[in-house]
Motif scaffolding. Structure first.
Motif, mmCIF file in Angstrom:
data_model
loop_
_atom_site.group_PDB
_atom_site.id
_atom_site.type_symbol
_atom_site.label_atom_id
_atom_site.label_comp_id
_atom_site.label_asym_id
_atom_site.label_seq_id
_atom_site.Cartn_x
_atom_site.Cartn_y
_atom_site.Cartn_z
ATOM 1 N N GLU A 1 0.864 -1.176 0.000
ATOM 2 C CA GLU A 1 0.000 0.000 0.000
ATOM 3 C C GLU A 1 0.900 1.225 0.000
ATOM 4 O O GLU A 1 1.796 1.331 0.842
ATOM 5 C CB GLU A 1 -0.895 -0.016 1.241
ATOM 6 C CG GLU A 1 -1.937 1.077 1.258
ATOM 7 C CD GLU A 1 -2.901 0.889 2.412
ATOM 8 O OE1 GLU A 1 -3.962 0.271 2.195
ATOM 9 O OE2 GLU A 1 -2.567 1.337 3.531
ATOM 10 N N ASN A 2 0.677 2.120 -0.942
ATOM 11 C CA ASN A 2 1.534 3.314 -1.075
ATOM 12 C C ASN A 2 3.007 2.932 -1.141
ATOM 13 O O ASN A 2 3.862 3.535 -0.489
ATOM 14 C CB ASN A 2 1.285 4.295 0.069
ATOM 15 C CG ASN A 2 -0.131 4.804 0.083
ATOM 16 O OD1 ASN A 2 -0.712 5.070 -0.963
ATOM 17 N ND2 ASN A 2 -0.707 4.915 1.268
ATOM 18 N N LYS A 3 3.288 1.859 -1.903
ATOM 19 C CA LYS A 3 4.648 1.357 -2.130
ATOM 20 C C LYS A 3 5.322 0.823 -0.872
ATOM 21 O O LYS A 3 6.533 0.708 -0.807
ATOM 22 C CB LYS A 3 5.517 2.419 -2.807
ATOM 23 C CG LYS A 3 5.002 2.836 -4.161
ATOM 24 C CD LYS A 3 5.941 3.809 -4.827
ATOM 25 C CE LYS A 3 5.384 4.221 -6.182
ATOM 26 N NZ LYS A 3 6.253 5.145 -6.874
ATOM 27 N N LYS A 4 4.553 0.492 0.157
ATOM 28 C CA LYS A 4 5.101 -0.042 1.408
ATOM 29 C C LYS A 4 4.438 -1.381 1.710
ATOM 30 O O LYS A 4 3.247 -1.568 1.504
ATOM 31 C CB LYS A 4 4.840 0.915 2.564
ATOM 32 C CG LYS A 4 5.415 2.290 2.361
ATOM 33 C CD LYS A 4 6.307 2.659 3.503
ATOM 34 C CE LYS A 4 6.786 4.085 3.376
ATOM 35 N NZ LYS A 4 8.067 4.227 2.830
ATOM 36 N N LEU A 5 5.235 -2.287 2.241
ATOM 37 C CA LEU A 5 4.730 -3.586 2.660
ATOM 38 C C LEU A 5 3.841 -3.403 3.886
ATOM 39 O O LEU A 5 4.259 -2.813 4.880
ATOM 40 C CB LEU A 5 5.897 -4.512 3.016
ATOM 41 C CG LEU A 5 5.528 -5.883 3.556
ATOM 42 C CD1 LEU A 5 4.956 -6.762 2.447
ATOM 43 C CD2 LEU A 5 6.757 -6.542 4.179
ATOM 44 N N ILE A 6 2.589 -3.900 3.794
ATOM 45 C CA ILE A 6 1.694 -3.779 4.952
ATOM 46 C C ILE A 6 1.213 -5.134 5.456
ATOM 47 O O ILE A 6 0.599 -5.219 6.517
ATOM 48 C CB ILE A 6 0.480 -2.873 4.659
ATOM 49 C CG1 ILE A 6 -0.387 -3.451 3.545
ATOM 50 C CG2 ILE A 6 0.935 -1.454 4.358
ATOM 51 C CD1 ILE A 6 -1.759 -2.831 3.478
#
Length: 141
Positions: free
Chosen positions: A108-113
Protein backbone atom coordinates in the motif's frame (compact mmCIF):
# COMPACT_ATOMS: atom_id res chain seq x y z
CA UNK A 1 -15.93 -6.19 -2.55
CA UNK A 2 -13.39 -8.11 -0.48
CA UNK A 3 -9.84 -6.84 -0.99
CA UNK A 4 -6.34 -8.11 -0.37
CA UNK A 5 -6.16 -5.91 2.71
CA UNK A 6 -9.30 -7.55 4.10
CA UNK A 7 -7.81 -11.06 4.03
CA UNK A 8 -4.10 -10.43 4.69
CA UNK A 9 -2.38 -10.74 8.02
CA UNK A 10 -0.68 -7.49 8.94
CA UNK A 11 2.70 -6.91 10.48
CA UNK A 12 4.87 -8.54 7.82
CA UNK A 13 8.59 -8.18 8.47
CA UNK A 14 11.43 -7.58 6.02
CA UNK A 15 14.85 -9.13 6.10
CA UNK A 16 17.71 -7.17 4.50
CA UNK A 17 19.45 -8.92 1.61
CA UNK A 18 22.77 -8.90 3.53
CA UNK A 19 21.40 -10.85 6.53
CA UNK A 20 22.37 -14.50 6.82
CA UNK A 21 19.96 -17.39 6.56
CA UNK A 22 20.45 -18.40 10.19
CA UNK A 23 19.21 -14.93 11.13
CA UNK A 24 16.30 -15.33 8.69
CA UNK A 25 15.35 -18.61 10.37
CA UNK A 26 15.49 -16.92 13.78
CA UNK A 27 13.23 -14.11 12.55
CA UNK A 28 10.77 -16.64 11.12
CA UNK A 29 10.71 -18.45 14.45
CA UNK A 30 10.31 -15.25 16.47
CA UNK A 31 7.51 -13.90 14.27
CA UNK A 32 5.89 -17.31 13.73
CA UNK A 33 5.99 -17.05 9.94
CA UNK A 34 7.28 -19.24 7.16
CA UNK A 35 8.41 -16.53 4.74
CA UNK A 36 10.09 -13.14 4.72
CA UNK A 37 10.27 -10.55 1.96
CA UNK A 38 13.88 -9.60 1.23
CA UNK A 39 14.72 -5.90 0.93
CA UNK A 40 17.35 -4.44 -1.39
CA UNK A 41 20.66 -3.33 0.07
CA UNK A 42 20.17 0.09 1.63
CA UNK A 43 16.52 0.26 0.51
CA UNK A 44 14.25 -1.06 3.25
CA UNK A 45 11.11 -0.65 1.15
CA UNK A 46 12.21 -2.25 -2.15
CA UNK A 47 11.58 -5.96 -2.38
CA UNK A 48 14.09 -8.08 -4.29
CA UNK A 49 12.55 -11.40 -3.41
CA UNK A 50 11.04 -13.58 -0.76
CA UNK A 51 12.58 -16.48 1.13
CA UNK A 52 10.76 -19.31 2.82
CA UNK A 53 11.67 -21.77 5.52
CA UNK A 54 11.62 -24.46 2.83
CA UNK A 55 14.08 -22.45 0.68
CA UNK A 56 16.51 -22.36 3.60
CA UNK A 57 16.28 -26.10 4.13
CA UNK A 58 16.33 -27.21 0.48
CA UNK A 59 18.58 -24.63 -1.18
CA UNK A 60 21.03 -24.13 1.68
CA UNK A 61 21.12 -26.83 4.36
CA UNK A 62 20.34 -29.84 2.14
CA UNK A 63 22.82 -28.52 -0.45
CA UNK A 64 25.56 -28.61 2.21
CA UNK A 65 25.91 -24.86 2.67
CA UNK A 66 26.33 -23.08 5.99
CA UNK A 67 23.26 -20.93 6.82
CA UNK A 68 25.49 -18.55 8.77
CA UNK A 69 27.52 -17.90 5.62
CA UNK A 70 24.76 -17.58 2.98
CA UNK A 71 22.73 -14.37 2.76
CA UNK A 72 19.04 -13.89 2.11
CA UNK A 73 19.90 -11.99 -1.06
CA UNK A 74 21.93 -14.92 -2.39
CA UNK A 75 18.98 -17.24 -1.96
CA UNK A 76 16.46 -15.04 -3.80
CA UNK A 77 15.76 -15.88 -7.39
CA UNK A 78 13.08 -14.96 -9.87
CA UNK A 79 10.89 -11.89 -10.03
CA UNK A 80 9.27 -10.89 -6.75
CA UNK A 81 5.48 -10.86 -6.85
CA UNK A 82 3.13 -8.70 -4.77
CA UNK A 83 -0.36 -7.24 -4.89
CA UNK A 84 -1.85 -3.86 -4.09
CA UNK A 85 -3.95 -3.72 -0.92
CA UNK A 86 -7.01 -2.57 -2.90
CA UNK A 87 -6.96 -5.53 -5.29
CA UNK A 88 -10.05 -7.70 -5.35
CA UNK A 89 -9.78 -11.23 -3.95
CA UNK A 90 -10.14 -12.63 -7.47
CA UNK A 91 -7.01 -10.70 -8.49
CA UNK A 92 -5.21 -12.16 -5.45
CA UNK A 93 -6.20 -15.68 -6.47
CA UNK A 94 -5.22 -15.04 -10.11
CA UNK A 95 -1.79 -13.72 -9.09
CA UNK A 96 -1.08 -16.63 -6.76
CA UNK A 97 -2.41 -19.22 -9.21
CA UNK A 98 -0.70 -17.90 -12.32
CA UNK A 99 2.69 -17.82 -10.57
CA UNK A 100 2.02 -20.92 -8.43
CA UNK A 101 2.90 -19.16 -5.19
CA UNK A 102 1.63 -19.79 -1.69
CA UNK A 103 2.45 -16.45 -0.08
CA UNK A 104 1.86 -12.99 -1.48
CA UNK A 105 3.11 -9.68 -0.02
CA UNK A 106 0.53 -6.89 0.12
CA UNK A 107 1.65 -3.35 -0.76
CA UNK A 108 0.00 0.00 0.00
CA UNK A 109 1.53 3.31 -1.08
CA UNK A 110 4.65 1.36 -2.13
CA UNK A 111 5.10 -0.04 1.41
CA UNK A 112 4.73 -3.59 2.66
CA UNK A 113 1.69 -3.78 4.95
CA UNK A 114 1.01 -7.51 5.14
CA UNK A 115 1.13 -10.97 3.64
CA UNK A 116 -1.47 -13.36 2.32
CA UNK A 117 -0.79 -17.04 2.97
CA UNK A 118 -2.68 -20.28 2.43
CA UNK A 119 -4.02 -19.96 5.98
CA UNK A 120 -5.44 -16.51 5.19
CA UNK A 121 -7.20 -17.88 2.12
CA UNK A 122 -8.66 -20.74 4.17
CA UNK A 123 -9.92 -18.32 6.83
CA UNK A 124 -11.56 -15.81 4.50
CA UNK A 125 -12.65 -17.59 1.32
CA UNK A 126 -15.24 -20.20 0.50
CA UNK A 127 -14.31 -23.86 0.38
CA UNK A 128 -14.82 -23.79 -3.38
CA UNK A 129 -12.46 -20.84 -3.85
CA UNK A 130 -9.76 -22.46 -1.71
CA UNK A 131 -10.16 -25.80 -3.49
CA UNK A 132 -9.86 -24.13 -6.90
CA UNK A 133 -6.80 -22.21 -5.77
CA UNK A 134 -5.13 -25.33 -4.36
CA UNK A 135 -5.85 -27.35 -7.50
CA UNK A 136 -4.18 -24.74 -9.71
CA UNK A 137 -1.21 -24.02 -7.42
CA UNK A 138 -0.39 -27.62 -6.52
CA UNK A 139 -1.19 -29.40 -9.80
CA UNK A 140 1.81 -30.71 -11.70
CA UNK A 141 0.55 -29.60 -15.10
Amino acid sequence: MTTAKDIMHSGAHWIPAHETLDRAAQMMRDHKVGALPVSAEGEQDRMVGIITDRDIVIKCVAAGHDPSAVTAGELCDGTPRWIESTADVNAVLDEMQSHRIRRLPVIENKKLIGMISEADLALHLSDEQVAGWAERVYSRT
